[in-house]
Motif scaffolding. Structure first.
Motif, short mmCIF file in Angstrom:
data_model
loop_
_atom_site.label_atom_id
_atom_site.label_comp_id
_atom_site.label_asym_id
_atom_site.label_seq_id
_atom_site.Cartn_x
_atom_site.Cartn_y
_atom_site.Cartn_z
N PHE A 153 0.87 -1.18 0.00
CA PHE A 153 0.00 0.00 0.00
C PHE A 153 0.91 1.23 0.00
O PHE A 153 1.88 1.27 0.76
CB PHE A 153 -0.83 0.06 1.29
N ILE A 191 -10.73 -6.43 -4.97
CA ILE A 191 -9.59 -6.22 -4.09
C ILE A 191 -8.33 -6.85 -4.69
O ILE A 191 -7.31 -6.20 -4.83
CB ILE A 191 -9.85 -6.81 -2.68
N MET A 228 -15.47 -2.87 0.27
CA MET A 228 -14.19 -2.92 1.01
C MET A 228 -13.16 -2.00 0.35
O MET A 228 -12.44 -1.27 1.02
CB MET A 228 -13.66 -4.35 1.04
N ARG A 229 -13.12 -2.05 -0.99
CA ARG A 229 -12.15 -1.19 -1.70
C ARG A 229 -12.42 0.27 -1.37
O ARG A 229 -11.50 1.03 -1.06
CB ARG A 229 -12.23 -1.42 -3.21
N LEU A 287 -11.32 0.81 2.30
CA LEU A 287 -9.88 0.67 2.52
C LEU A 287 -9.10 1.83 1.92
O LEU A 287 -8.20 2.39 2.54
CB LEU A 287 -9.43 -0.64 1.85
N ILE A 345 -3.26 3.29 7.46
CA ILE A 345 -2.91 1.90 7.08
C ILE A 345 -1.67 1.43 7.85
O ILE A 345 -1.59 0.28 8.27
CB ILE A 345 -2.75 1.78 5.54
N MET A 402 -3.10 0.46 11.09
CA MET A 402 -3.94 -0.74 10.99
C MET A 402 -3.08 -2.00 10.90
O MET A 402 -3.31 -2.98 11.60
CB MET A 402 -4.82 -0.63 9.74
N ILE A 457 -7.95 -10.48 6.92
CA ILE A 457 -7.80 -9.83 5.61
C ILE A 457 -8.02 -10.84 4.49
O ILE A 457 -8.74 -10.60 3.53
CB ILE A 457 -6.42 -9.14 5.50
N LEU A 510 -13.20 1.27 10.22
CA LEU A 510 -13.21 -0.17 9.91
C LEU A 510 -14.58 -0.77 10.20
O LEU A 510 -15.07 -1.62 9.46
CB LEU A 510 -12.12 -0.91 10.70
N MET A 551 -16.79 0.16 7.43
CA MET A 551 -16.48 -0.65 6.25
C MET A 551 -17.12 -2.04 6.39
O MET A 551 -17.70 -2.57 5.45
CB MET A 551 -14.96 -0.78 6.09
#
Ligand SMILES: Cc1cc2nc3c(=O)[nH]c(=O)nc-3n(C[C@H](O)[C@H](O)[C@H](O)COP(=O)(O)OP(=O)(O)OC[C@H]3O[C@@H](n4cnc5c(N)ncnc54)[C@H](O)[C@@H]3O)c2cc1C
Length: 448
Positions: A207, A297, A351-352, A355, A363, A366, A377, A410, A413
């Motif tokens: 990421f 994803i 989710m995309r 995220l 991130i 996380m 995940i 989260l 999400m």
């Protein structure tokens, strides 16, 4: 010259090779039109990975053949600061994508498929009026440059994301939904060979807003010396060109790659959303990337295309037998695809959006604090949902009150993923209820 066929298939990559092979095996009179010459099919930008869980879920045999390069037993997700990562026990296969596609093409030809290669599908042919207006064939330009009309009872669009036929159907048809650029990622990929052996085989997804905004970049081993390296960037106005990102951002972060000899370079675009809301019309079906059948994803589209290809072929076969190629008869394709896989894509789409609304610092936190574990995940990518256990951990973590904003994001999400999945699991049984359903889906995704 006009040919009358049961079905004409546009494109012979994963989706087209699968539909055509199944239809030929069922004795349906078909022709495939492919813009590339046969020996070039499969020259495709790819991460070169197959996820076994998708094959199991979709009741497909795990592919076997000399196109398999290696077993993949783990995948790593790396945080933007590269200080923390999640190592997931993945189950995958590394493939040679070109050989894999050539294998599909040869199997289709061995099953009796006729192919016009080096031939471009130009536009759909339509006939009839009002509700009974239908697709009745396509116009093509063959390798000699001659234009020809080919008539068929069914047209199957397997031409990839740009859906050459689907995108030219009447705008009022449900199947003509436009795929927005923001729901696709543009990628640049190279394969490079090193002049020494690496210590271990790995597949790493990174990421980083600075390198791959809205998506991720990856480095994966084909073997101890050769690597598949790519950058994906969401196609949002103002976002950078992934090739430039590769050279100005990725390589400086991983200097060992600079010495590798480039053996392949190319670009590609992958859909990163839920499936098309409606994938059929009178005399018409879209399969594969032309219907956005890709995990939003992971970017994995081979498994879903193989599954949808088989499903489409069986429904087309029945439609030809019953002499009924109406949208009502073909509707089962929408229903079965969405009940088996579309709902997972819908959860993955939510989710995309969740995220990639997080910034790099979120991130880092996380992954650093393991707010989501490796199993969670992996489960989310495979199922389009976060395990329910996440909620109780969330409560526990909340007590710590260290990352309240992030945990809230989260949790949001998680709720959105559940909702998106249920919307697709409630896909209407018949076209009659489609517009009501579509209104709910569009409302849900437009406010995300
Ligand atoms: C960068 C990247 C990495 C990916 N990595 C993976 C991965 O690791 N694993 C995975 O499972 N999936 C991966 N995918 C997704 C996967 O490649 C696609 O989902 C899959 O190829 C879809 O197959 P398809 O047959 O629907 O479409 P395509 O592969 O796009 O094939 C379309 C075919 O139609 C032909 N065609 C197009 N227009 C016409 C026309 N007008 N006339 C005639 N023929 C035409 C094309 O030549 C082509 O052969 C990746 C995609 C990208 C872009």
């Amino acid at each position: 010259m006009t040919e009358k066929l049961d079905a004409i298939i546009v494109g012979m990559n994963v989706a087209g090779a699968t539909v055509s092979k199944e239809l030929a095996s069922l004795g349906v009179d078909i022709l495939v039109v492919e813009r590339l010459s046969k020996d070039r099919i499969g020259e495709k930008t790819c991460g070169d990975g197959l996820e076994k869980h998708e094959f199991r879920r979709l009741n497909l045999p795990i592919p076997k053949g000399d196109f398999i390069i290696r077993d993949i037993t783990k995948g790593e997700l790396i945080a933007p600061d590269r200080k923390s990562s999640i190592v997931a026990q993945a189950e995958g296969l590394g493939i040679n994508r070109y050989h894999f596609n050539q294998h599909l093409v040869k199997s289709a030809i061995n099953a009796g498929v006729r192919i016009k290669d080096d031939t471009l599908a130009l536009s759909p042919l339509l006939e009839g009026y009002g509700d009974s207006k239908r697709v009745s064939g396509i116009k093509i330009r063959d390798k000699k440059g001659e234009i020809e009309k080919i008539e068929a009872k069914m047209v199957v669009d397997c031409s990839g994301l740009f859906a050459k036929i689907r995108n030219q159907l009447p705008i009022s048809w449900w199947v003509s939904e436009k795929v927005s650029n923001e729901d696709t990622a543009v990628c640049y990929r190279e394969t490079r060979v090193l002049n020494y052996d690496l210590d271990e085989l790995f597949v790493r997804a990174y990421f980083s807003e600075d390198v791959a905004p809205g998506a991720f970049y990856w480095i994966g081993c084909r073997d101890l010396r050769s690597l598949n390296i790519g950058v994906g960037v969401l196609r949002v106005p103002g976002y950078p060109n992934p090739r430039r990102q590769f050279y100005t951002e990725l390589l400086p972060r991983h200097p060992f790659l600079k010495k590798g000899k480039i053996t392949w370079k190319s670009g590609g675009i992958v859909p990163a959303r839920r499936p098309l809301e409606c994938m059929v019309a009178n005399g018409f079906i879209a399969v594969g990337d032309a219907a956005c059948q890709v995990n939003p994803i992971s970017g994995g589209g081979i498994g879903p295309s193989l599954f949808a290809g088989k499903l489409a072929a069986h429904i087309i076969h029945k439609a030809i037998e019953k002499k009924n190629t109406s949208i009502e008869f073909l509707w089962d394709y929408n229903l079965k695809y969405n009940h088996q896989y579309g709902f997972i894509q819908a959860g993955g789409h939510a989710m995309r959006l969740g995220l990639f609304s997080l910034n790099d610092s979120d991130i880092n936190k996380m992954l650093g604090a393991k707010l989501l574990s490796d199993e969670e995940i992996l489960y989310a990518i495979e199922h389009g949902k976060l395990q329910s256990g996440f909620t109780s951990k969330l409560k526990m973590a909340r007590k710590l009150a260290k990352y309240p904003k992030l945990l809230l994001a989260l949790r949001k999400m998680q709720i959105h993923m559940e909702k998106a999945r249920s919307l697709y699991l409630e896909y209407p049984e018949t076209p009659k209820d489609f517009l009501e359903w579509r209104k709910k889906v569009r409302r849900f995704f437009s406010i995300r």
